[in-house]
Design a protein around this motif. Structure first.
Motif, mmCIF file in Angstrom:
data_model
loop_
_atom_site.group_PDB
_atom_site.id
_atom_site.type_symbol
_atom_site.label_atom_id
_atom_site.label_comp_id
_atom_site.label_asym_id
_atom_site.label_seq_id
_atom_site.Cartn_x
_atom_site.Cartn_y
_atom_site.Cartn_z
ATOM 1 N N ASP A 7 0.875 -1.160 0.000
ATOM 2 C CA ASP A 7 0.000 0.000 0.000
ATOM 3 C C ASP A 7 0.908 1.204 0.000
ATOM 4 N N SER A 8 1.169 1.791 -1.162
ATOM 5 C CA SER A 8 2.207 2.814 -1.191
ATOM 6 C C SER A 8 1.782 4.015 -0.354
ATOM 7 N N GLY A 9 2.756 4.598 0.344
ATOM 8 C CA GLY A 9 2.468 5.758 1.185
ATOM 9 C C GLY A 9 2.040 5.382 2.590
ATOM 10 N N LEU A 10 1.659 4.119 2.796
ATOM 11 C CA LEU A 10 1.242 3.707 4.142
ATOM 12 C C LEU A 10 2.450 3.262 4.937
ATOM 13 N N ARG A 11 2.552 3.765 6.163
ATOM 14 C CA ARG A 11 3.653 3.351 7.011
ATOM 15 C C ARG A 11 3.174 2.296 8.006
ATOM 16 N N LEU A 12 1.996 2.530 8.559
ATOM 17 C CA LEU A 12 1.469 1.655 9.609
ATOM 18 C C LEU A 12 0.012 1.367 9.293
ATOM 19 N N LYS A 13 -0.324 0.084 9.351
ATOM 20 C CA LYS A 13 -1.715 -0.313 9.093
ATOM 21 C C LYS A 13 -2.125 -1.276 10.190
ATOM 22 N N VAL A 14 -3.094 -0.868 10.984
ATOM 23 C CA VAL A 14 -3.573 -1.682 12.102
ATOM 24 C C VAL A 14 -4.914 -2.272 11.690
ATOM 25 N N GLU A 15 -4.996 -3.593 11.709
ATOM 26 C CA GLU A 15 -6.200 -4.271 11.213
ATOM 27 C C GLU A 15 -6.836 -5.151 12.280
ATOM 28 N N HIS A 16 -8.046 -4.788 12.676
ATOM 29 C CA HIS A 16 -8.899 -5.642 13.526
ATOM 30 C C HIS A 16 -8.195 -6.136 14.790
ATOM 31 N N ILE A 17 -7.502 -5.209 15.465
ATOM 32 C CA ILE A 17 -6.813 -5.594 16.700
ATOM 33 C C ILE A 17 -7.829 -5.809 17.823
ATOM 34 N N GLU A 33 -5.075 3.504 9.858
ATOM 35 C CA GLU A 33 -3.902 3.583 8.987
ATOM 36 C C GLU A 33 -3.182 4.894 9.236
ATOM 37 N N VAL A 34 -1.854 4.857 9.129
ATOM 38 C CA VAL A 34 -1.060 6.078 9.268
ATOM 39 C C VAL A 34 -0.101 6.147 8.088
ATOM 40 N N ARG A 35 -0.079 7.287 7.425
ATOM 41 C CA ARG A 35 0.786 7.448 6.244
ATOM 42 C C ARG A 35 2.163 7.970 6.645
ATOM 43 N N HIS A 36 3.121 7.848 5.725
ATOM 44 C CA HIS A 36 4.464 8.400 5.935
ATOM 45 C C HIS A 36 4.379 9.866 6.315
ATOM 46 N N GLY A 37 5.100 10.258 7.375
ATOM 47 C CA GLY A 37 5.202 11.667 7.725
ATOM 48 C C GLY A 37 3.944 12.265 8.322
ATOM 49 N N GLU A 38 3.005 11.402 8.700
ATOM 50 C CA GLU A 38 1.728 11.892 9.224
ATOM 51 C C GLU A 38 1.725 11.822 10.751
ATOM 52 N N VAL A 39 0.982 12.740 11.371
ATOM 53 C CA VAL A 39 0.748 12.660 12.814
ATOM 54 C C VAL A 39 -0.693 12.200 13.018
ATOM 55 N N THR A 64 -4.787 -10.250 21.201
ATOM 56 C CA THR A 64 -5.523 -11.512 21.170
ATOM 57 C C THR A 64 -5.710 -11.940 19.715
ATOM 58 N N SER A 65 -5.970 -10.970 18.849
ATOM 59 C CA SER A 65 -6.030 -11.246 17.406
ATOM 60 C C SER A 65 -5.832 -9.937 16.651
ATOM 61 N N GLY A 66 -5.626 -10.056 15.347
ATOM 62 C CA GLY A 66 -5.446 -8.870 14.512
ATOM 63 C C GLY A 66 -4.026 -8.744 13.974
ATOM 64 N N HIS A 67 -3.812 -7.750 13.131
ATOM 65 C CA HIS A 67 -2.533 -7.545 12.438
ATOM 66 C C HIS A 67 -2.056 -6.099 12.593
ATOM 67 N N ILE A 68 -0.732 -5.943 12.651
ATOM 68 C CA ILE A 68 -0.117 -4.611 12.651
ATOM 69 C C ILE A 68 0.959 -4.640 11.568
ATOM 70 N N ILE A 75 3.943 -7.162 12.283
ATOM 71 C CA ILE A 75 4.787 -7.218 13.483
ATOM 72 C C ILE A 75 3.982 -7.550 14.743
ATOM 73 N N ALA A 76 2.713 -7.870 14.584
ATOM 74 C CA ALA A 76 1.849 -8.122 15.750
ATOM 75 C C ALA A 76 2.413 -9.269 16.583
ATOM 76 N N GLY A 77 2.502 -9.049 17.896
ATOM 77 C CA GLY A 77 2.931 -10.115 18.800
ATOM 78 C C GLY A 77 4.435 -10.275 18.940
ATOM 79 N N GLN A 78 5.227 -9.459 18.213
ATOM 80 C CA GLN A 78 6.683 -9.508 18.380
ATOM 81 C C GLN A 78 7.076 -8.887 19.725
#
Length: 253
Positions: A7-17, A33-39, A64-68, A75-78
């Motif tokens: 997903d170009s431009g996306l730095r962090l995507k948190v899904e169904h945590i 979702e958080v894009r590059h350089g965004e607050v 407990t479930s979900g993706h980061i 990186i979820a659960g690392q």
């Protein structure tokens, strides 16, 4: 670690945590979702689940479930040190400061630690470690305090030092948990300017939780509003201000 379709431009995507404590859903199906350089600011009343989201993002709690996805890698659960190495830095509230060491020594030790954790064959030379530490101090406006014991700094300056320590790992995403908690109006204003400056200087992506709405509206490009573990609304500051559900739940208090 699973890869996610790019997903170009996306730095962090948190899904169904989700994060359950026993049967209690502290975080219940949160996505953003958080894009590059965004607050991105996460707001909500006490007990909304903001701190749990931060703990899950930084690896201090396993969801407990979900993706980061950080740059498309899940990186979820690392473990926290692995998450830090992959590029998520977190500024804790003064827990990482060595109060009896000087301000400069604190930053030097953070740069040394970060340098050991990257896989540079010979590491940085002493001179470049010092240059890096001095650069971080100037970034957070603490150069003139470099010889002070860290414990003698004002509350606002201790938070600035915390941010410098978090930046020592060259994070892709910086997590700021209540960065202005307990600050005077002057210190709050200084902290807002500091965050603005490092975002501009480092091209940094920031996720912050904050109770002070003026700080949120002054800093955030986008806002995620949480209530009782769920996402109530997301949008630009303008959209959040005008959202009737948010006004009822939060801004009307």
């Amino acid at each position: 670690m699973a890869h996610h379709p790019s997903d170009s431009g996306l730095r962090l995507k948190v899904e169904h945590i989700k994060k359950y404590f026993g049967t209690f859903p502290a975080v219940d199906d949160v996505s953003f979702e958080v894009r590059h350089g965004e607050v991105m600011a996460i707001i909500g009343p006490n007990g909304a689940g903001k701190t749990t989201v931060f703990n899950v993002l930084s690896g201090h709690m396993k969801p407990t479930s979900g993706h980061i996805y950080l740059d498309n890698v899940d990186i979820a659960g690392q473990k926290p040190h692995k998450v830090a190495r992959l590029g998520i830095g977190r500024a804790f509230q003064t827990t990482n400061i060595f109060p009896s060491l000087t301000v400069l020594e604190n930053v030097l030790s953070a740069v040394h630690t970060a340098n050991r954790h990257t896989y540079r064959v010979w590491g940085l030379s002493e001179r470049s470690v010092r240059k890096e530490a001095e650069h971080l101090l100037s970034l957070v406006n603490l150069t003139e305090h470099h010889g002070f014991p860290a414990g003698a700094l004002s509350h606002g300056d201790q938070r600035a030092l915390e941010i410098a320590l978090a930046l020592a790992t060259s994070p892709k995403v910086l997590l700021l948990d209540e960065p202005t908690a307990g600050m005077s109006p002057y210190e709050t204003q200084q902290t807002v300017e500091l965050v603005r400056r490092i975002v501009a200087a480092q091209g940094l992506t920031v996720v912050l939780s904050e109770h002070d709405m003026e700080v949120v509206f002054g800093l955030a490009d986008r806002i995620t509003v949480m209530e009782a573990g769920r996402v109530l609304a997301r949008g630009t500051p303008q959209e959040i201000r005008e959202n009737p559900a948010v006004q009822r739940a939060y801004l009307g208090e």
